[in-house]
Enzyme design. Structure first.
Site, PDB file in Angstrom:
ATOM      1  N   THR A 180       0.847  -1.200   0.000  1.00  0.00           N
ATOM      2  CA  THR A 180       0.000   0.000   0.000  1.00  0.00           C
ATOM      3  C   THR A 180       0.876   1.242   0.000  1.00  0.00           C
ATOM      4  O   THR A 180       0.699   2.160  -0.811  1.00  0.00           O
ATOM      5  CB  THR A 180      -0.922   0.002   1.242  1.00  0.00           C
ATOM      6  OG1 THR A 180      -1.751  -1.164   1.190  1.00  0.00           O
ATOM      7  CG2 THR A 180      -1.782   1.244   1.299  1.00  0.00           C
ATOM      8  N   GLN A 232       0.984  -9.701  -5.761  1.00  0.00           N
ATOM      9  CA  GLN A 232       0.526 -11.093  -5.787  1.00  0.00           C
ATOM     10  C   GLN A 232       1.417 -11.967  -6.653  1.00  0.00           C
ATOM     11  O   GLN A 232       1.254 -13.188  -6.671  1.00  0.00           O
ATOM     12  CB  GLN A 232      -0.922 -11.160  -6.308  1.00  0.00           C
ATOM     13  CG  GLN A 232      -1.917 -10.455  -5.416  1.00  0.00           C
ATOM     14  CD  GLN A 232      -2.139 -11.153  -4.069  1.00  0.00           C
ATOM     15  OE1 GLN A 232      -1.656 -12.272  -3.833  1.00  0.00           O
ATOM     16  NE2 GLN A 232      -2.866 -10.524  -3.179  1.00  0.00           N
ATOM     17  N   SER A 268       4.702  -6.771  -1.117  1.00  0.00           N
ATOM     18  CA  SER A 268       4.468  -6.910   0.326  1.00  0.00           C
ATOM     19  C   SER A 268       5.003  -8.270   0.770  1.00  0.00           C
ATOM     20  O   SER A 268       4.681  -9.287   0.144  1.00  0.00           O
ATOM     21  CB  SER A 268       2.960  -6.874   0.610  1.00  0.00           C
ATOM     22  OG  SER A 268       2.610  -5.753   1.364  1.00  0.00           O
ATOM     23  N   ALA A 269       5.755  -8.290   1.864  1.00  0.00           N
ATOM     24  CA  ALA A 269       6.403  -9.539   2.288  1.00  0.00           C
ATOM     25  C   ALA A 269       5.404 -10.629   2.657  1.00  0.00           C
ATOM     26  O   ALA A 269       5.649 -11.812   2.418  1.00  0.00           O
ATOM     27  CB  ALA A 269       7.308  -9.253   3.483  1.00  0.00           C
ATOM     28  N   HIS A 270       4.265 -10.233   3.246  1.00  0.00           N
ATOM     29  CA  HIS A 270       3.376 -11.273   3.784  1.00  0.00           C
ATOM     30  C   HIS A 270       2.663 -12.091   2.723  1.00  0.00           C
ATOM     31  O   HIS A 270       2.031 -13.091   3.031  1.00  0.00           O
ATOM     32  CB  HIS A 270       2.374 -10.664   4.782  1.00  0.00           C
ATOM     33  CG  HIS A 270       1.334  -9.766   4.187  1.00  0.00           C
ATOM     34  ND1 HIS A 270       0.020 -10.152   4.068  1.00  0.00           N
ATOM     35  CD2 HIS A 270       1.401  -8.504   3.710  1.00  0.00           C
ATOM     36  CE1 HIS A 270      -0.686  -9.142   3.549  1.00  0.00           C
ATOM     37  NE2 HIS A 270       0.141  -8.137   3.320  1.00  0.00           N
ATOM     38  N   THR A 319      12.799   4.880  11.531  1.00  0.00           N
ATOM     39  CA  THR A 319      13.666   3.768  11.931  1.00  0.00           C
ATOM     40  C   THR A 319      13.252   2.499  11.199  1.00  0.00           C
ATOM     41  O   THR A 319      12.066   2.165  11.143  1.00  0.00           O
ATOM     42  CB  THR A 319      13.552   3.547  13.460  1.00  0.00           C
ATOM     43  OG1 THR A 319      13.959   4.752  14.106  1.00  0.00           O
ATOM     44  CG2 THR A 319      14.408   2.385  13.923  1.00  0.00           C
ATOM     45  N   CYS A 328     -14.708  -5.525   1.895  1.00  0.00           N
ATOM     46  CA  CYS A 328     -15.459  -5.032   3.052  1.00  0.00           C
ATOM     47  C   CYS A 328     -14.518  -4.432   4.082  1.00  0.00           C
ATOM     48  O   CYS A 328     -14.809  -4.398   5.263  1.00  0.00           O
ATOM     49  CB  CYS A 328     -16.289  -6.148   3.666  1.00  0.00           C
ATOM     50  SG  CYS A 328     -15.317  -7.546   4.142  1.00  0.00           S
TER      51      CYS A 328
HETATM   52  N1  PMP Z   1      -1.774  -4.683  -4.034  1.00  0.00           N
HETATM   53  C1  PMP Z   1      -2.328  -5.896  -4.165  1.00  0.00           C
HETATM   54  C2  PMP Z   1      -2.506  -6.459  -5.531  1.00  0.00           C
HETATM   55  C3  PMP Z   1      -2.722  -6.618  -3.043  1.00  0.00           C
HETATM   56  O1  PMP Z   1      -3.291  -7.815  -3.198  1.00  0.00           O
HETATM   57  C4  PMP Z   1      -2.534  -6.050  -1.766  1.00  0.00           C
HETATM   58  C5  PMP Z   1      -2.961  -6.784  -0.516  1.00  0.00           C
HETATM   59  N2  PMP Z   1      -4.248  -7.304  -0.569  1.00  0.00           N
HETATM   60  C6  PMP Z   1      -1.936  -4.771  -1.679  1.00  0.00           C
HETATM   61  C7  PMP Z   1      -1.566  -4.139  -2.831  1.00  0.00           C
HETATM   62  C8  PMP Z   1      -1.701  -4.105  -0.355  1.00  0.00           C
HETATM   63  O2  PMP Z   1      -0.784  -4.821   0.402  1.00  0.00           O
HETATM   64  P1  PMP Z   1      -0.564  -4.420   1.939  1.00  0.00           P
HETATM   65  O3  PMP Z   1      -1.925  -4.462   2.568  1.00  0.00           O
HETATM   66  O4  PMP Z   1       0.336  -5.480   2.456  1.00  0.00           O
HETATM   67  O5  PMP Z   1       0.021  -3.067   1.974  1.00  0.00           O
END
Ligand code: PMP
Length: 392
Positions: A79, A184, A204-206, A244, A330
């Site tokens: 994001t 993704q 995004s790492a997760h 930081t 949602c």
């Molecule tokens: N872009 C895409 C295509 C995503 O699928 C997501 C997470 N659903 C995000 C951006 C945002 O990632 P984050 O919430 O980890 O910042």
């Protein structure tokens, strides 16, 4: 007494596109780093230790992406990376161009940046498979000053992939920058930024087995991006992102990146086989179900399935041991139908009847068989209930 150990719950987790379980390598590194003290900006021994962990992670991520470590800016996630990319590029002046199926972190940012100047925003439609119709972007490139084109590499709801090669070439000829939200895609399919010549890329790492709350923006060396940090302060990340550094999160991201790089080819083949089995199984039990985007290239682990006439939230409630997701957004508390499915021409009813299953590195054949059975039973149960309600 036997020593207790973590036991797998009986939940079948098929929501990797929302977040993936942490890879064991990443969990271990994150936890051990949390236990050590050190600010990566401090000059003493502890600080240098933290900086070394960040450097190692930067290298691990660069190896996964096929770029150089100096082209990475660590952020709190995709994001923030998307916001940073769009805000900075917008400061070049000119048009922002994107697609109707982007994540809100791109779409809403683009809308916010161009509020009051609708003629500086181009949002292209997609076809029924979710492939963007690029002609309006090419038109804008020919006719006008385009600051940035942002097109996601893989859609989070359907997994549909974009082919960006031609677009990147045309954009660069016209002096426009190209950003891709690859959140993704990274870790799910091999990536080489030497081939994919985008200027900016978010992740995004997760989504690939690292911790939540950490990610990165790739900024290609030499790309002329005005310096518009969202966070202004101590000048970390070459002034692009003050604050930081999240050393433990970044170290976990690095470990996940390395594990993903080493396994991505084998995993993508295995996972797409599991996804195909899931789709075949669902079709066998629910013959009228429809897979969104199934006739175009997709990510290996995602399937977006519409069960006509069956609300997805009811299906999910009827299979509590399967973690999947419905097509609605949602996050604000008020569910609204998926803008992605609507853009693909699905009706609101079909969008509301769509379940996303997303598989990943730890998904097993047994998970898939259990999910098929649970989903088939859930759909039958909801249909039976709807039929009785209609009769009374
Ligand atoms: N872009 C895409 C295509 C995503 O699928 C997501 C997470 N659903 C995000 C951006 C945002 O990632 P984050 O919430 O980890 O910042």
């Amino acid at each position: 007494m036997a020593k207790s150990r973590a036991v797998a719950t009986d939940v079948v987790y098929l929501d990797y596109n929302a977040t993936a379980p942490m890879r064991p390598e990443a969990l271990e590194v994150t936890l051990s780093t949390l236990k050590s003290v050190g600010n990566a900006s401090s000059m003493h021994h502890s600080g240098r230790g933290a900086a070394a962990r960040v450097d190692a992670a930067r290298r691990q991520l660069a190896d996964l992406l096929g770029c150089s470590p100096g082209e990475i800016i660590f952020t709190s996630g995709a994001t923030e990376a998307n916001n940073l990319a769009l805000r900075s590029a917008h400061a070049r002046g000119g048009i922002l161009a994107t697609t109707a199926v982007e994540h809100p972190a791109v779409l809403e940012t683009a809308r916010a940046l161009t509020t009051g100047k609708p003629d500086t925003l181009v949002i292209v439609p997609v076809d029924s498979n979710g492939i963007a119709e690029m002609e309006p972007i090419y038109e804008a490139l020919r006719a006008q000053d385009v600051a940035l084109i942002s097109v996601m590499l893989a859609n989070n709801e359907t997994g549909v992939l974009a082919d960006l090669a031609e677009l990147v070439e045309a954009a660069h000829e016209a002096g426009a920058l190209v950003h891709t939200d690859a959140t993704q895609y990274i870790g799910r399919l091999p990536m080489d930024l030497a081939d994919l010549e985008v200027d900016l890329l978010s992740l995004s790492a997760h989504k690939f087995g690292g911790p939540q709350g950490v990610g990165a923006l790739f900024l290609r060396r030499g790309a002329t991006l005005p310096h518009r940090p969202l966070m202004i302060g101590g000048g970390q990340e070459r002034g692009w992102r003050a604050g930081t550094l999240n050393v433990a999160g970044i170290a976990g991201l690095g470990a996940a990146a390395e594990a993903a790089r080493l396994n991505v080819r084998a995993e993508s083949v295995r996972i797409s086989g599991l996804r195909d089995r899931l789709e075949t199984g669902l079709h066998a039990h629910v013959p009228d179900c429809q897979i969104n985007g199934s006739s175009v290239p997709r990510l290996p682990g995602v399937t977006s399935v519409t069960f006509p006439g069956v609300p997805a939230d009811a299906v999910l409630a009827a299979m509590p041991h399967v973690a999947a997701s419905d097509g609605s957004a949602c996050s604000s508390g008020a569910p609204s139908p998926s803008h992605v499915l609507l853009a693909m021409g699905r009706t609101r009813d079909d969008a509301d009847a769509t379940v996303r299953f997303s598989l990943g590195y730890a998904t097993t054949e047994e998970d898939v068989e259990r999910a098929i059975k649970a989903a088939a039973d859930a759909v039958a149960q909801v249909r039976a209930l709807l039929a009785t309600t209609a009769e009374t």
